[in-house]
Write a protein that holds these residues in place. Structure first.
Motif: not given
Length: 205
Positions: A68, A72, A138-140
């Motif tokens: 993760r 990111s 896991d995506r900001p």
């Protein structure tokens, strides 16, 4: 002195050249390694003392957290405003590989090569359903979410195959498997409706 990050072209780490692609690919490999390790330990194919077997679960969790973090970090190399969904082909291949590992685990256990369902069919089914239902984290923000079906479909297929194997191995009754399958289907519809509602609520009026 602060160094400004100049992103490369592309709409996703896998579509960018350089560190972004390498970090994202490493995250995928780490996730697959974690699931494979979990499968080897839980099926008994990898013979280990009980303390080591229990500790392997924490190692798997650590690998997933690392994956993760790598994902990111990979997004640092993508222009935020131009970021698009995860490439469908790459995402589908990745989650299909994850599903294949789960199905292999279920097959090994169902054939009795690891002591006949060492951790039970429910362990594999629960893992697959959890992966299918949990949102991508896991995506900001503010990147858009990934295409949900490329993850949900392979994972639910793995759960269905596992239930079928458990029924064929007489570990789970047909009626129980049918009730569980209906519950998973209803739960999936509910999860998708809630996700769609969150997306609508997040859009500006």
């Amino acid at each position: 002195m602060t160094q400004e990050l100049i992103p490369t072209t592309g709409t996703h780490p896998l579509r960018t050249r350089g560190p972004g692609r390498a970090l994202y690919a490493a995250a995928m490999a780490t996730d697959l390694t974690a699931l494979l390790l979990l499968g080897l330990v839980t099926t008994g194919l990898l013979r280990t003392p009980d303390p080591v077997q229990g500790g392997a679960v924490f190692l798997v969790i650590g690998l997933q957290l690392l994956a993760r973090k790598l994902r990111s970090r990979a997004w640092w190399y993508v222009p935020l405003r131009d970021a698009g969904p995860v490439p469908v082909a790459a995402d589908l291949v990745f989650w299909s590989a994850m599903a294949a590992v789960l199905i292999t685990l279920a097959t090994v256990e169902a054939t009795g090569r690891a002591g006949s369902w060492a951790f039970g069919a429910w362990f594999v089914v629960g893992t697959a359903v959890l992966a299918a239902w949990l949102p991508s984290t896991d995506r900001p923000t503010p990147e858009p979410p990934s295409a949900w079906w490329t993850r949900t479909v392979p994972m639910l297929a793995a759960a269905a195959v596992t239930l079928a194997l458990a029924v064929g191995d007489h570990q789970v009754g047909v009626g129980t498997a049918a009730v569980v399958a209906v519950g998973i289907g209803a739960g999936t519809v509910g999860v998708r409706l809630l996700a769609a509602r969150r997306v609508r609520a997040a859009k500006p009026a």
